[in-house]
Design an enzyme around this catalytic site. Structure first.
Site, PDB file in Angstrom:
ATOM      1  N   CYS A   1       0.791  -1.138  -0.039  1.00 25.59           N
ATOM      2  CA  CYS A   1      -0.146  -0.039  -0.040  1.00 25.59           C
ATOM      3  C   CYS A   1       0.947   1.459  -0.042  1.00 25.59           C
ATOM      4  O   CYS A   1       2.152   1.142  -0.475  1.00 25.59           O
ATOM      5  CB  CYS A   1      -1.003   0.068   1.305  1.00 25.59           C
ATOM      6  SG  CYS A   1       0.034   0.229   2.869  1.00 25.59           S
ATOM      7  N   HIS A   2       0.377   2.282   0.319  1.00 31.16           N
ATOM      8  CA  HIS A   2       1.285   3.626   0.546  1.00 31.16           C
ATOM      9  C   HIS A   2       2.509   3.612   1.165  1.00 31.16           C
ATOM     10  O   HIS A   2       3.586   3.704   0.933  1.00 31.16           O
ATOM     11  CB  HIS A   2       0.302   4.677   0.648  1.00 31.16           C
ATOM     12  CG  HIS A   2       1.003   5.947   0.645  1.00 31.16           C
ATOM     13  ND1 HIS A   2       1.513   6.528  -0.494  1.00 31.16           N
ATOM     14  CD2 HIS A   2       1.550   6.881   1.494  1.00 31.16           C
ATOM     15  CE1 HIS A   2       1.941   7.605  -0.325  1.00 31.16           C
ATOM     16  NE2 HIS A   2       2.027   7.815   0.796  1.00 31.16           N
TER      17      HIS A   2
END
Length: 81
Positions: A41-42
């Protein structure tokens, strides 16, 4: 495991985007539990939760990118836009 907005910022090759906050457990039913799954994810927080969910649902080989796509980009590794 990224939001649509984060996905648009760039991603790794050979990917399938699944938003953890959008019916994730239902969507993973379409994946082969015997194939390796790489999640990111980020920043790594949501992908850690996704990796745990995958493991709890019988996926054999689950890999989580520590630090997320941010760490990947800081290491100057390739992404697609």
């Amino acid at each position: 495991d990224r939001t649509p907005e984060e996905y648009a910022e760039g991603q790794q090759k050979k990917k399938k985007n699944m938003n953890f906050y959008d019916n994730f457990e239902e969507k993973i039913k379409s994946l082969d539990k015997n194939k390796p799954v790489f999640v990111y994810c980020h920043s790594g927080r949501r992908s850690a939760m996704a990796a745990k969910t995958l493991s709890e649902n019988g996926f054999k080989k689950v890999y989580n990118l520590q630090g997320g796509i941010v760490a990947w980009m800081h290491a100057n590794l390739p992404i697609e836009k």
